[in-house]
Design a protein around this motif. Structure first.
Motif, PDB file in Angstrom:
ATOM      1  N   SER A  76       5.318  -1.965  52.303  1.00 17.26           N
ATOM      2  CA  SER A  76       4.294  -1.839  53.078  1.00 17.26           C
ATOM      3  C   SER A  76       4.024  -2.039  54.751  1.00 17.26           C
ATOM      4  O   SER A  76       4.947  -1.528  55.226  1.00 17.26           O
ATOM      5  N   PRO A  77       3.541  -1.614  55.304  1.00 11.65           N
ATOM      6  CA  PRO A  77       2.681  -0.628  56.799  1.00 11.65           C
ATOM      7  C   PRO A  77       4.421  -2.106  57.382  1.00 11.65           C
ATOM      8  O   PRO A  77       4.006  -2.839  57.867  1.00 11.65           O
ATOM      9  N   CYS A  78       4.429  -1.027  58.180  1.00  6.68           N
ATOM     10  CA  CYS A  78       4.943  -1.398  59.728  1.00  6.68           C
ATOM     11  C   CYS A  78       4.097  -2.106  60.823  1.00  6.68           C
ATOM     12  O   CYS A  78       3.090  -1.840  60.998  1.00  6.68           O
ATOM     13  N   ILE A 104       7.851   2.950  66.672  1.00  8.85           N
ATOM     14  CA  ILE A 104       9.425   2.063  66.722  1.00  8.85           C
ATOM     15  C   ILE A 104      10.765   1.794  66.110  1.00  8.85           C
ATOM     16  O   ILE A 104      10.668   2.372  65.082  1.00  8.85           O
ATOM     17  N   SER A 105      11.207   2.816  66.612  1.00 11.52           N
ATOM     18  CA  SER A 105      12.419   3.441  66.197  1.00 11.52           C
ATOM     19  C   SER A 105      12.616   4.159  64.732  1.00 11.52           C
ATOM     20  O   SER A 105      12.495   4.037  64.318  1.00 11.52           O
ATOM     21  N   GLY A 106      11.532   5.151  65.152  1.00 12.56           N
ATOM     22  CA  GLY A 106      10.755   6.422  64.614  1.00 12.56           C
ATOM     23  C   GLY A 106      10.075   5.922  63.024  1.00 12.56           C
ATOM     24  O   GLY A 106       9.741   7.228  62.659  1.00 12.56           O
ATOM     25  N   THR A 107       9.142   4.913  63.180  1.00 16.78           N
ATOM     26  CA  THR A 107       8.276   4.836  62.579  1.00 16.78           C
ATOM     27  C   THR A 107       7.426   4.004  62.559  1.00 16.78           C
ATOM     28  O   THR A 107       7.335   2.896  64.036  1.00 16.78           O
ATOM     29  N   PRO A 108       6.022   4.318  62.603  1.00 13.24           N
ATOM     30  CA  PRO A 108       4.862   3.743  63.244  1.00 13.24           C
ATOM     31  C   PRO A 108       4.571   2.498  63.404  1.00 13.24           C
ATOM     32  O   PRO A 108       4.630   2.249  61.648  1.00 13.24           O
ATOM     33  N   CYS A 109       4.726   1.568  63.171  1.00 12.63           N
ATOM     34  CA  CYS A 109       3.979   0.607  63.764  1.00 12.63           C
ATOM     35  C   CYS A 109       2.890  -0.642  64.562  1.00 12.63           C
ATOM     36  O   CYS A 109       2.279   0.400  64.942  1.00 12.63           O
TER      37      CYS A 109
END
Length: 739
Positions: A76-78, A104-109
């Motif tokens: 599921s989406p961050c 955040i840490s390379g992941t779109p949240c």
């Protein structure tokens, strides 16, 4: 054994089987990389499972908390929840922040919530954002002990009942998974105790010291008021003769003492109001003081100060007012303006003895803590911290698989090291996943490969440090045998390890470990590992703890996300820091740095609490010693004043001044000796409560006791000398004419 280190499957079992808690959540504090265009920074974050905020009993200021769908492992989406300070600092308190994206840490949240001002987990007060902790049940049984767990009790369930249930569940999981859980249990600990547990003895000792100083001050003021009452004896007698009632006189003297105490309390409050923020500003950012952000001089402290001041006014005014109001009318008129009664003199002497006793206690406590700190400060940490600076970070970067993640970590760490080593002024550079003096280190099981595996529950193994080549030279750690890691120890080559002296001694005794093999439970690719070197011991966690068994593994062979770049420089460390940051950015533009500190600062910060404890206790001891000496001076000085006629007659009859000097000094030294003796006995009974704060010093240390007794005796002698000298200069003719 560490506290609150929980294996993943155990958490899932606890959450499913318990009946004592409304909510239970796993948490994992970790630095998080915040990317913003071409820049990146790392801040302290925390991954949490759903139910965390409900367990803490706090609702978001805006938006929602992390829910069950957010931490599902289905991709599921961050989502993220911001702390109030991060929301203010990064978004200016914009109310339309909900729904916006952060990398955040390379992941779109997506930002789904903002916590209210002041919300923090007391054990991790620096956390600034929260993300969903996604647990894969299929992999949970093989995970390590990585998590902390928080829970909220159901109404009507006591800690004892919950603790008994958790111990029973832990016993069940030990039967179900003996390899992981044999000899492991579970306990329920109140959050307050978890937060202040290690700090409580120091805070209690300092509270006791403050109370003793207050009692000494009260005794001193009581003595002064008794002397004043004796001087005003004729005045009070005349008032009574003119019709003033005893209650009115008593009430007047009590009011005087209460007003005096309130004035002192107000001055003390103002001193604390200005001084406490200054003291807190001097403490290191990571100083282990629970809930330090909540320490302030508010209205409750003002009310407490007023109440204590009023109580002290009543306490030290009661004796003098009682003695003054009970004198008989005839005796007061006959006494004229001369001295007090023998009863008053005995009471004054008792108060001085009590002051010296309490001062002896405090100065002995200060001496023990100062000697303990000196012993702690003299310990060799096992490395040379001068001119070494550490850049702490966690390596991040998108990768399609775990194998690619490891490859990227290895490549980035190698490039950072290569670029840093090429800088002018860099003597050497390396890395370690957790630098020394951080209070913690990773651990795992390891044992000799040429012997049978240890039985279940034996807990064979110890600490693990993941390092790069040239680490021991950079840190100034001696190699006792073998070699450091080098280019031969890269990915795809046979696994190698270096033991510290404690591990070599524990596992191999007098045998030579070089060339022998260990079985190591560390990652999927580690198992049979050759020992290529033996290093000297290093105190990793703190200076007080003895060096424990430690195995060093190669960063090139087992790339770790936790990465602390350590640089030894010929320049001032702070001068080279910007150049090193630039090379980190050049190697990985999206890589942030969490913390930059010199090793000298890290060593100093590791003993910040014992240093502060010793300093504050020394201040209290100095105040107590000063007050006790002033008390002796006041009593002896008043005694000399009251005995001026006697002194004059003695001198007129031919007594040598030296005899009077010795008599007065003897009177003061008798009081001091009585207080010192009582203080030694009290200290022998009470200093054992300082045992948990001491290092290398026994609570009944004879050197400290003898030194403090000598200091107090010398100080008392100095306090008596000036009144005694004044006694020898009494003019007999003047005294006799006055009579």
């Amino acid at each position: 054994r560490g506290t609150n280190v929980v294996q993943t499957q155990n958490f899932l079992d606890w959450r499913a089987r318990n009946r004592s808690f409304e909510r239970m959540a796993a948490i994992f504090p970790i630095a998080m990389n915040l990317e913003d265009g071409n820049s990146a920074l790392q801040t302290q974050g925390m991954s949490v499972t759903s139910g965390f905020f409900e367990a803490m009993g706090v609702k978001p200021l805006m938006g929602r908390a992390i829910e069950g769908a957010d931490d599902a492992p289905s991709g599921s989406p961050c989502v993220t929840v911001l702390s109030y300070p991060l929301w203010q600092r990064r978004f200016g308190g914009n109310a339309r922040v909900l729904g916006r994206q952060m990398t955040i840490s390379g992941t779109p949240c997506a930002i789904v919530g903002v916590m209210p001002r002041g919300f923090t987990l007391p054990t991790d007060p620096r956390v600034e954002l929260y993300t969903a902790l996604r647990i894969n049940p299929a992999r949970a049984p093989a995970d390590g002990r990585n998590f902390k767990v928080v829970a909220r009790l159901r109404p009507g369930v006591s800690f004892e009942q919950a603790d008994a249930e958790m111990r029973a569940i832990a016993a069940q999981t030990a039967v179900e998974r003996p390899r992981m859980n044999t000899n492991w249990s579970a306990t329920v600990v109140p959050l307050d105790e978890q937060t202040v547990g290690e700090t409580r003895p120091a805070l209690e000792a300092l509270l006791g010291a403050a109370i003793f100083v207050l009692l000494i001050a009260c005794a001193n003021v009581s003595n002064l008021l008794l002397m004043q009452a004796a001087r005003r004896r004729r005045e009070m007698t005349v008032r009574m003769a003119l019709g003033a009632g005893r209650w009115r006189l008593f009430h007047q003297m009590m009011m005087e003492s209460v007003l005096l105490a309130l004035a002192g309390g107000a001055a003390g409050y103002l001193l604390a109001f200005w001084g406490i923020p200054a003291i807190l500003a001097l403490l290191p950012a990571n100083f282990p003081l629970p809930r330090r952000d909540e320490i302030s001089m508010d209205t409750s402290i003002l009310a407490f100060t007023a109440a204590v001041s009023f109580a002290c006014g009543l306490l030290f005014g009661l004796l003098s007012a009682r003695h003054a109001s009970r004198d008989s009318l005839g005796a007061g008129l006959r006494a004229g303006g001369r001295g007090g009664t023998a009863g008053n003199r005995g009471l004054r002497n008792m108060l001085v003895v009590a002051e010296v006793t309490l001062a002896m206690l405090l100065v002995i406590g200060a001496g023990l803590l100062l000697r303990s700190f000196a012993a702690l400060n003299a310990i060799d940490p096992g490395f040379r911290p001068d001119r070494v600076i550490a850049f702490r970070m966690i390596l991040f970067g998108p990768a399609a698989s775990y194998e690619q993640t490891l490859e990227r970590r290895a490549a980035v760490s190698a490039e950072i090291l290569e670029r840093t080593r090429a800088l002018p002024g860099v003597v050497s550079a390396s890395s370690v996943h957790v630098p020394p003096m951080e209070g913690q280190l990773s651990g795992t099981g390891y044992s000799r490969a040429d012997r049978p595996e240890p039985p279940l529950g034996a807990h064979a193994g110890g600490d693990v440090a993941v390092i790069s080549s040239d680490y021991f030279r950079t840190m100034g750690i001696r190699m006792l045998a073998g070699r450091e890691f080098d280019a031969r120890d890269g990915a795809g080559r046979p696994n190698v390890a270096i033991l510290n002296q404690a591990a070599a001694r524990a596992m191999f005794g007098s045998e030579n470990p070089l060339g022998k093999h260990l079985r190591i439970a560390w990652g999927s690719k580690f198992g049979n590992t050759e020992i290529v070197g033996i290093s000297a011991d290093v105190r990793h966690r703190d200076l007080a703890g003895e060096p424990e068994s430690c195995v060093y593994l190669s960063q090139a062979q087992t790339p770790n996300a936790y990465f602390s770049l350590v640089v030894r420089t010929s320049l001032a460390p702070e001068d080279i820091a910007p150049a090193v940051r630039a090379q980190i950015h050049a190697a990985s533009p999206s890589q942030g740095v969490q913390d930059v500190r010199t090793l000298r600062e890290m060593v100093s910060d590791s003993i910040a609490r014992p240093r502060l404890d010793a300093a504050i206790m020394a201040i209290f001891g100095a105040i107590a010693l000063t007050l006790a000496c002033l008390g002796i001076y006041a009593v002896i000085s008043y005694s000399v004043e009251q005995r001026r006629r006697e002194m004059g007659v003695r001198l007129a009859l031919g007594a040598p001044p030296a005899n009077l000097l010795a008599m007065v000094l003897g009177e003061g030294l008798v009081l001091a000796a009585a207080g010192i003796g009582a203080g030694v006995l009290a200290a022998l009974a009470l200093t054992r409560y300082l045992a948990s704060l001491l290092y290398g010093v026994k609570p009944a240390d004879p050197v400290v006791f003898a030194s403090v007794a000598g200091i107090l005796a010398t100080s008392a002698l100095a306090g008596c000398y000036f009144p005694a000298r004044r006694a020898t200069r009494v003019d007999p003719m003047v005294v006799l004419r006055e009579e």
